[in-house]
Motif scaffolding. Structure first.
Motif, PDB file in Angstrom:
ATOM      1  N   GLY A 151      16.730  29.529 -57.867  1.00 51.11           N
ATOM      2  CA  GLY A 151      15.744  28.359 -58.357  1.00 51.11           C
ATOM      3  C   GLY A 151      14.523  28.661 -59.197  1.00 51.11           C
ATOM      4  O   GLY A 151      14.480  29.843 -59.783  1.00 51.11           O
ATOM      5  N   GLU A 152      14.107  27.868 -59.819  1.00 50.94           N
ATOM      6  CA  GLU A 152      12.816  27.989 -60.836  1.00 50.94           C
ATOM      7  C   GLU A 152      11.677  28.085 -59.969  1.00 50.94           C
ATOM      8  O   GLU A 152      11.211  27.156 -59.052  1.00 50.94           O
ATOM      9  CB  GLU A 152      12.922  26.735 -61.512  1.00 50.94           C
ATOM     10  N   ARG A 153      11.013  29.460 -59.899  1.00 52.08           N
ATOM     11  CA  ARG A 153      10.024  29.594 -59.081  1.00 52.08           C
ATOM     12  C   ARG A 153       8.623  28.765 -59.186  1.00 52.08           C
ATOM     13  O   ARG A 153       8.390  28.101 -60.340  1.00 52.08           O
ATOM     14  CB  ARG A 153       9.428  31.158 -59.643  1.00 52.08           C
ATOM     15  N   PHE A 158      11.299  17.523 -52.576  1.00 48.63           N
ATOM     16  CA  PHE A 158      11.325  16.582 -51.585  1.00 48.63           C
ATOM     17  C   PHE A 158      12.534  15.411 -51.755  1.00 48.63           C
ATOM     18  O   PHE A 158      12.458  14.964 -53.012  1.00 48.63           O
ATOM     19  CB  PHE A 158      10.090  15.963 -51.452  1.00 48.63           C
ATOM     20  N   LEU A 159      13.042  15.240 -50.722  1.00 50.02           N
ATOM     21  CA  LEU A 159      14.062  14.193 -51.102  1.00 50.02           C
ATOM     22  C   LEU A 159      13.932  12.994 -49.497  1.00 50.02           C
ATOM     23  O   LEU A 159      14.059  13.476 -48.446  1.00 50.02           O
ATOM     24  CB  LEU A 159      15.629  14.698 -50.820  1.00 50.02           C
ATOM     25  N   PRO A 179      -1.668  26.081 -58.167  1.00 50.29           N
ATOM     26  CA  PRO A 179      -1.641  25.857 -59.266  1.00 50.29           C
ATOM     27  C   PRO A 179      -0.332  25.973 -60.056  1.00 50.29           C
ATOM     28  O   PRO A 179       0.211  25.506 -61.040  1.00 50.29           O
ATOM     29  CB  PRO A 179      -2.613  26.489 -60.060  1.00 50.29           C
ATOM     30  N   ALA A 180       0.569  27.138 -59.403  1.00 50.33           N
ATOM     31  CA  ALA A 180       1.703  27.313 -60.047  1.00 50.33           C
ATOM     32  C   ALA A 180       2.881  26.500 -59.615  1.00 50.33           C
ATOM     33  O   ALA A 180       4.015  26.780 -60.095  1.00 50.33           O
ATOM     34  CB  ALA A 180       2.004  28.713 -59.414  1.00 50.33           C
ATOM     35  N   LEU A 181       2.703  25.463 -58.513  1.00 50.48           N
ATOM     36  CA  LEU A 181       3.644  24.693 -58.056  1.00 50.48           C
ATOM     37  C   LEU A 181       3.913  23.584 -59.204  1.00 50.48           C
ATOM     38  O   LEU A 181       3.045  22.974 -59.697  1.00 50.48           O
ATOM     39  CB  LEU A 181       3.105  24.078 -56.818  1.00 50.48           C
ATOM     40  N   ARG A 182       5.125  23.031 -58.862  1.00 45.94           N
ATOM     41  CA  ARG A 182       5.727  21.860 -59.522  1.00 45.94           C
ATOM     42  C   ARG A 182       6.514  21.049 -58.656  1.00 45.94           C
ATOM     43  O   ARG A 182       7.287  21.697 -57.968  1.00 45.94           O
ATOM     44  CB  ARG A 182       6.511  21.928 -60.872  1.00 45.94           C
ATOM     45  N   LEU A 183       6.015  19.754 -58.421  1.00 41.34           N
ATOM     46  CA  LEU A 183       6.636  18.799 -57.233  1.00 41.34           C
ATOM     47  C   LEU A 183       7.769  17.854 -57.798  1.00 41.34           C
ATOM     48  O   LEU A 183       7.246  17.014 -58.790  1.00 41.34           O
ATOM     49  CB  LEU A 183       5.560  18.320 -56.361  1.00 41.34           C
ATOM     50  N   VAL A 184       8.779  17.779 -57.059  1.00 45.29           N
ATOM     51  CA  VAL A 184       9.916  16.746 -57.612  1.00 45.29           C
ATOM     52  C   VAL A 184      10.076  16.051 -56.265  1.00 45.29           C
ATOM     53  O   VAL A 184      10.350  16.392 -55.363  1.00 45.29           O
ATOM     54  CB  VAL A 184      11.223  17.570 -58.149  1.00 45.29           C
ATOM     55  N   LEU A 185       9.502  14.628 -56.264  1.00 39.47           N
ATOM     56  CA  LEU A 185       9.735  13.561 -55.477  1.00 39.47           C
ATOM     57  C   LEU A 185      10.948  12.654 -55.602  1.00 39.47           C
ATOM     58  O   LEU A 185      10.701  11.853 -56.216  1.00 39.47           O
ATOM     59  CB  LEU A 185       8.349  12.842 -55.134  1.00 39.47           C
ATOM     60  N   GLY A 186      11.906  12.870 -54.876  1.00 41.69           N
ATOM     61  CA  GLY A 186      13.236  12.267 -55.162  1.00 41.69           C
ATOM     62  C   GLY A 186      13.560  11.404 -54.148  1.00 41.69           C
ATOM     63  O   GLY A 186      13.507  11.655 -52.971  1.00 41.69           O
ATOM     64  N   GLY A 187      13.554  10.134 -54.676  1.00 36.87           N
ATOM     65  CA  GLY A 187      13.767   8.829 -53.671  1.00 36.87           C
ATOM     66  C   GLY A 187      13.173   7.761 -54.088  1.00 36.87           C
ATOM     67  O   GLY A 187      12.379   7.572 -54.779  1.00 36.87           O
ATOM     68  N   ALA A 188      13.363   6.638 -53.407  1.00 31.96           N
ATOM     69  CA  ALA A 188      13.032   5.117 -53.589  1.00 31.96           C
ATOM     70  C   ALA A 188      11.652   5.003 -52.655  1.00 31.96           C
ATOM     71  O   ALA A 188      11.388   6.191 -51.922  1.00 31.96           O
ATOM     72  CB  ALA A 188      14.039   4.215 -53.160  1.00 31.96           C
ATOM     73  N   GLU A 221      19.252  18.875 -58.817  1.00 25.05           N
ATOM     74  CA  GLU A 221      17.956  19.070 -58.290  1.00 25.05           C
ATOM     75  C   GLU A 221      17.814  20.341 -57.292  1.00 25.05           C
ATOM     76  O   GLU A 221      17.021  21.113 -57.501  1.00 25.05           O
ATOM     77  CB  GLU A 221      17.096  17.888 -57.599  1.00 25.05           C
ATOM     78  N   LEU A 222      18.965  20.403 -56.446  1.00 27.18           N
ATOM     79  CA  LEU A 222      18.979  21.399 -55.184  1.00 27.18           C
ATOM     80  C   LEU A 222      19.160  22.615 -56.197  1.00 27.18           C
ATOM     81  O   LEU A 222      18.503  23.873 -55.754  1.00 27.18           O
ATOM     82  CB  LEU A 222      19.736  21.178 -54.358  1.00 27.18           C
ATOM     83  N   ALA A 223      19.998  22.541 -57.269  1.00 28.14           N
ATOM     84  CA  ALA A 223      20.244  23.911 -57.886  1.00 28.14           C
ATOM     85  C   ALA A 223      19.105  24.667 -58.505  1.00 28.14           C
ATOM     86  O   ALA A 223      18.672  25.749 -58.759  1.00 28.14           O
ATOM     87  CB  ALA A 223      21.353  23.675 -58.784  1.00 28.14           C
TER      88      ALA A 223
END
Length: 332
Positions: A151-153, A158-159, A179-188, A221-223
């Motif tokens: 994945g992308e380091r 989150f799902l 600071p190096a992190l990027r967060l994806v919050l997937g969901g309603a 997103e998992l990929a």
């Protein structure tokens, strides 16, 4: 979960007719689905008299609806399976329920031919609620995805429902420490609250909120994910976590529900206490600092899914259970 079973061919092989009693949406939509589903289930149970009725239920209204289906199934002479989901069932059954409801919960579980629990810990909880219940342990099934790259380091996925009870606040706090992190919050859920909280922590530019993801968007997103985090306060055996493991994405999650039994700490993933943003940040930091650990956890988790949680394995165990119940019915 039901779609995974259907896609594996279980419905066709076992002659299963599926009846839904719930839809997402407004209250009137939910009421209509519940009444229509109960009517169809009642007709099936009392007129067509199936050999086995297998219900999937959680807490509150879900349990009450499905307990009525199980009652109608017993009246129709069917063998019954009560399949428990949802991390809140322990509190619902042992804390929130009054004396009459506790008696009904206990009766429903003990009158079922089998109760399916998602993990040994959940099985023990069922026996606390209903000592004479006949409990089988069966995990949720998951599709085996093609294992991807790392994945992308620094990209964390989150799902789940976007709310504090899922540990989203702790996850935002943990990401603010790296600071190096990027967060994806997937969901309603409460996306506006999550945006405000990210802004308060100074990380709004590093947080994506795509909303609810369909299967294709989830797989995409998992990929891309370098890490999957699920810091929930309560859980059963979350499908999203199993899907991440199946995709070869390392997991950091909390020690709640059936998670510790599926995600052995240090072997298949990393576990932290719930409501502990510092511990969550430290676990993420371990993986940032140790690429070998990251790769080892990803590989081991996927292998565990293939052995114990793949759709083929779970469907075979369900088919065996159905055969036992059919034999029991034939002997009556």
């Amino acid at each position: 979960m039901v779609e995974v079973l259907r896609e594996d061919g279980l419905f066709e092989r076992e002659g299963i007719a599926y009846v839904a009693t719930h839809v997402d949406g407004a209250r009137l939509d939910k009421l209509g689905a519940a009444l229509g589903g109960l009517a169809r289930a009642g007709l099936a149970c009392l007129a067509r008299r199936p050999a086995i009725v297998h219900v999937h239920c959680a807490s509150n209204a879900s349990f009450l609806r499905k307990s009525l289906v199980l009652l109608m199934a017993r009246l129709g002479g069917a063998r019954t399976v009560c399949h428990l989901h949802g991390g809140g069932f322990r509190r619902y059954a042992l804390v929130e329920a009054g004396p009459l409801l506790r008696r009904w919960i206990r009766h429903t579980l003990e009158a079922s031919s089998r109760v399916i629990a998602l993990s040994p810990g959940w099985a023990a909880m069922v026996r606390d609620c209903a000592p004479r219940a006949r409990v089988e342990v069966l995990p949720n099934p998951v599709r085996l995805a093609a294992a991807g790259a790392q994945g992308e380091r620094g990209r964390i996925l989150f799902l789940g429902r976007i709310e504090p009870a899922k540990g989203v606040d702790e996850l935002l706090q943990a990401c603010a420490r790296h600071p190096a992190l990027r967060l994806v919050l997937g969901g309603a859920g409460d996306l506006d609250w999550a945006r405000r909280r990210a802004a308060e922590l100074g990380i709004a530019g590093r947080v994506e909120l795509p909303g609810w993801l369909d299967a294709r968007a989830r797989d995409a997103e998992l990929a891309r994910a370098w890490l999957f985090c699920l810091p929930s306060h309560v859980e059963g055996l979350p499908m999203a976590m199993l899907e991440a493991m199946a995709a070869g994405v390392p997991v950091v999650a909390t020690r709640v529900g059936g998670i510790p039994e599926a995600l052995a700490d240090g072997l298949l993933g990393l576990l932290v206490p719930p409501r502990d943003a510092e511990a969550l940040a430290d676990a993420i930091g371990r993986l940032l600092a140790d690429e070998t650990l990251h790769a080892r956890l990803a590989c081991a988790a996927r292998a565990a899914i293939e052995r114990h949680y793949s759709a083929g394995v779970v469907c075979a165990r369900l088919a065996t259970l159905y055969a036992h119940l059919a034999n029991e019915k034939a002997k009556l």
